[in-house]
Design a protein around this motif. Structure first.
Motif, PDB file in Angstrom:
ATOM      1  N   PRO A 167     -12.416  -3.819  -9.536  1.00  0.00           N
ATOM      2  CA  PRO A 167     -12.273  -3.895  -8.078  1.00  0.00           C
ATOM      3  C   PRO A 167     -13.467  -3.299  -7.336  1.00  0.00           C
ATOM      4  N   LEU A 168     -14.014  -2.214  -7.878  1.00  0.00           N
ATOM      5  CA  LEU A 168     -15.168  -1.593  -7.232  1.00  0.00           C
ATOM      6  C   LEU A 168     -16.386  -2.511  -7.314  1.00  0.00           C
ATOM      7  N   LEU A 169     -16.541  -3.186  -8.442  1.00  0.00           N
ATOM      8  CA  LEU A 169     -17.635  -4.157  -8.571  1.00  0.00           C
ATOM      9  C   LEU A 169     -17.436  -5.318  -7.607  1.00  0.00           C
ATOM     10  N   LEU A 170     -16.192  -5.750  -7.443  1.00  0.00           N
ATOM     11  CA  LEU A 170     -15.884  -6.823  -6.498  1.00  0.00           C
ATOM     12  C   LEU A 170     -16.306  -6.427  -5.094  1.00  0.00           C
ATOM     13  N   VAL A 171     -16.004  -5.209  -4.695  1.00  0.00           N
ATOM     14  CA  VAL A 171     -16.383  -4.704  -3.371  1.00  0.00           C
ATOM     15  C   VAL A 171     -17.900  -4.690  -3.223  1.00  0.00           C
ATOM     16  N   LEU A 172     -18.578  -4.138  -4.212  1.00  0.00           N
ATOM     17  CA  LEU A 172     -20.037  -4.046  -4.139  1.00  0.00           C
ATOM     18  C   LEU A 172     -20.694  -5.426  -4.122  1.00  0.00           C
ATOM     19  N   ILE A 173     -20.216  -6.335  -4.933  1.00  0.00           N
ATOM     20  CA  ILE A 173     -20.776  -7.694  -4.958  1.00  0.00           C
ATOM     21  C   ILE A 173     -20.531  -8.393  -3.630  1.00  0.00           C
ATOM     22  N   GLY A 181     -11.425  -5.058   6.709  1.00  0.00           N
ATOM     23  CA  GLY A 181     -11.591  -3.756   6.082  1.00  0.00           C
ATOM     24  C   GLY A 181     -11.093  -3.701   4.647  1.00  0.00           C
ATOM     25  N   TRP A 182     -10.782  -4.867   4.089  1.00  0.00           N
ATOM     26  CA  TRP A 182     -10.243  -4.872   2.726  1.00  0.00           C
ATOM     27  C   TRP A 182     -11.203  -4.284   1.685  1.00  0.00           C
ATOM     28  N   PRO A 183     -12.528  -4.420   1.821  1.00  0.00           N
ATOM     29  CA  PRO A 183     -13.368  -3.756   0.811  1.00  0.00           C
ATOM     30  C   PRO A 183     -13.175  -2.228   0.827  1.00  0.00           C
ATOM     31  N   GLY A 184     -13.072  -1.653   2.013  1.00  0.00           N
ATOM     32  CA  GLY A 184     -12.832  -0.210   2.117  1.00  0.00           C
ATOM     33  C   GLY A 184     -11.459   0.169   1.601  1.00  0.00           C
ATOM     34  N   ALA A 185     -10.463  -0.696   1.832  1.00  0.00           N
ATOM     35  CA  ALA A 185      -9.112  -0.436   1.345  1.00  0.00           C
ATOM     36  C   ALA A 185      -9.080  -0.470  -0.177  1.00  0.00           C
ATOM     37  N   LEU A 186      -9.725  -1.458  -0.753  1.00  0.00           N
ATOM     38  CA  LEU A 186      -9.761  -1.569  -2.207  1.00  0.00           C
ATOM     39  C   LEU A 186     -10.493  -0.386  -2.826  1.00  0.00           C
ATOM     40  N   PHE A 187     -11.570   0.011  -2.189  1.00  0.00           N
ATOM     41  CA  PHE A 187     -12.323   1.175  -2.646  1.00  0.00           C
ATOM     42  C   PHE A 187     -11.444   2.425  -2.564  1.00  0.00           C
ATOM     43  N   ALA A 188     -10.722   2.595  -1.461  1.00  0.00           N
ATOM     44  CA  ALA A 188      -9.844   3.763  -1.282  1.00  0.00           C
ATOM     45  C   ALA A 188      -8.705   3.768  -2.298  1.00  0.00           C
ATOM     46  N   VAL A 245     -10.470   4.864  -5.594  1.00  0.00           N
ATOM     47  CA  VAL A 245     -11.079   6.200  -5.607  1.00  0.00           C
ATOM     48  C   VAL A 245     -10.057   7.278  -5.264  1.00  0.00           C
ATOM     49  N   LEU A 246      -9.273   7.047  -4.226  1.00  0.00           N
ATOM     50  CA  LEU A 246      -8.288   8.040  -3.793  1.00  0.00           C
ATOM     51  C   LEU A 246      -6.966   7.922  -4.541  1.00  0.00           C
ATOM     52  N   ARG A 247      -6.788   6.829  -5.269  1.00  0.00           N
ATOM     53  CA  ARG A 247      -5.521   6.514  -5.933  1.00  0.00           C
ATOM     54  C   ARG A 247      -4.368   6.541  -4.939  1.00  0.00           C
ATOM     55  N   HIS A 248      -4.565   5.870  -3.844  1.00  0.00           N
ATOM     56  CA  HIS A 248      -3.543   5.825  -2.800  1.00  0.00           C
ATOM     57  C   HIS A 248      -3.138   4.385  -2.558  1.00  0.00           C
ATOM     58  N   LYS A 249      -1.844   4.154  -2.520  1.00  0.00           N
ATOM     59  CA  LYS A 249      -1.279   2.823  -2.319  1.00  0.00           C
ATOM     60  C   LYS A 249      -1.704   1.881  -3.438  1.00  0.00           C
ATOM     61  N   SER A 250      -1.849   2.428  -4.635  1.00  0.00           N
ATOM     62  CA  SER A 250      -2.343   1.615  -5.735  1.00  0.00           C
ATOM     63  C   SER A 250      -1.268   1.274  -6.761  1.00  0.00           C
ATOM     64  N   VAL A 251      -0.055   1.807  -6.598  1.00  0.00           N
ATOM     65  CA  VAL A 251       1.007   1.567  -7.568  1.00  0.00           C
ATOM     66  C   VAL A 251       2.115   0.701  -6.973  1.00  0.00           C
ATOM     67  N   LYS A 252       2.432   0.890  -5.725  1.00  0.00           N
ATOM     68  CA  LYS A 252       3.549   0.191  -5.082  1.00  0.00           C
ATOM     69  C   LYS A 252       3.280  -1.310  -5.062  1.00  0.00           C
ATOM     70  N   ALA A 253       4.050  -2.061  -5.843  1.00  0.00           N
ATOM     71  CA  ALA A 253       3.807  -3.484  -6.045  1.00  0.00           C
ATOM     72  C   ALA A 253       3.927  -4.285  -4.747  1.00  0.00           C
ATOM     73  N   SER A 254       4.924  -3.986  -3.923  1.00  0.00           N
ATOM     74  CA  SER A 254       5.101  -4.767  -2.697  1.00  0.00           C
ATOM     75  C   SER A 254       3.911  -4.583  -1.756  1.00  0.00           C
ATOM     76  N   PHE A 258     -11.171   2.889   4.948  1.00  0.00           N
ATOM     77  CA  PHE A 258     -11.222   3.955   3.954  1.00  0.00           C
ATOM     78  C   PHE A 258     -10.760   5.268   4.574  1.00  0.00           C
ATOM     79  N   ILE A 259     -11.235   5.548   5.781  1.00  0.00           N
ATOM     80  CA  ILE A 259     -10.835   6.781   6.481  1.00  0.00           C
ATOM     81  C   ILE A 259      -9.330   6.774   6.755  1.00  0.00           C
ATOM     82  N   ALA A 260      -8.782   5.621   7.144  1.00  0.00           N
ATOM     83  CA  ALA A 260      -7.343   5.520   7.407  1.00  0.00           C
ATOM     84  C   ALA A 260      -6.548   5.805   6.135  1.00  0.00           C
ATOM     85  N   TYR A 261      -6.998   5.285   5.017  1.00  0.00           N
ATOM     86  CA  TYR A 261      -6.333   5.565   3.738  1.00  0.00           C
ATOM     87  C   TYR A 261      -6.428   7.052   3.400  1.00  0.00           C
ATOM     88  N   ALA A 262      -7.585   7.642   3.614  1.00  0.00           N
ATOM     89  CA  ALA A 262      -7.764   9.074   3.307  1.00  0.00           C
ATOM     90  C   ALA A 262      -6.850   9.925   4.181  1.00  0.00           C
TER      91      ALA A 262
END
Length: 169
Positions: A55-61, A121-128, A131-140, A91-95
């Motif tokens: 995902p991080l490579l996807l954001v950077l690309i 802002g999806w690249p920042g969301a994916l990065f967050a 990196v922050l491991r936030h909102k990364s498990v909840k499937a819905s 990213f700031i909103a996720y943090a």
């Protein structure tokens, strides 16, 4: 004369009694709590290890592609700037939401996070998320997030194809 033995208390137990207590299974509630905590830890570790560099490579690309397209005059710089700005804000909103979650404070609505992702802002969301491991498990949440990514890219592609992005020049 009575032959009554004094009652034993928990503090004056013999070494044999203490050994027997050590061999007894723990309280069921403690075992359940330990299992739940281990499950959460495993989920967290799975999320961390499952969140590979892809995902991080996807954001950077994607961001590098936007900047490259702007440099080649295939895309206005404003579009690349919009994605970079919205990604930073997202990213700031996720943090902020992660911090609030840790402290038990007021949280950012999921719909707000999705709207930021949809707007670009999806690249920042994916990065967050990685990196922050936030909102990364909840499937819905993740399912709706990926729908916002697809919708955003579809609108961007349509704007490039029709020349609608030229109005941002």
């Amino acid at each position: 004369m009575t032959n009554s033995k004094p009652a034993k208390t928990g503090n004056s137990a013999s070494p044999q009694t203490n050994r027997a207590q050590k061999n007894r299974p723990q309280n069921n509630r403690a075992q359940t709590n330990n299992r739940a905590q281990n499950s959460r830890t495993q989920k967290s570790n799975t999320a961390a290890s499952g969140s590979s560099l892809m995902p991080l490579l996807l954001v950077l690309i994607f961001l590098a592609g936007l900047i490259g397209a702007a440099q080649q005059h295939m895309l206005p710089y404003g579009i690349a700037g919009m994605y970079l700005t919205l990604s930073l804000l997202t990213f700031i909103a996720y943090a902020i939401d992660k911090s609030a979650a840790k402290r038990g404070k007021w949280r950012t609505k999921e719909s707000t996070l999705h709207l930021l992702a949809l707007m670009g802002g999806w690249p920042g969301a994916l990065f967050a998320q990685n990196v922050l491991r936030h909102k990364s498990v909840k499937a819905s949440f993740r399912n709706v997030f990926w729908l916002t990514v697809v919708a955003n890219l579809a609108v961007l592609g349509y704007g490039i194809k029709t020349g609608a992005v030229d109005m941002f020049i």
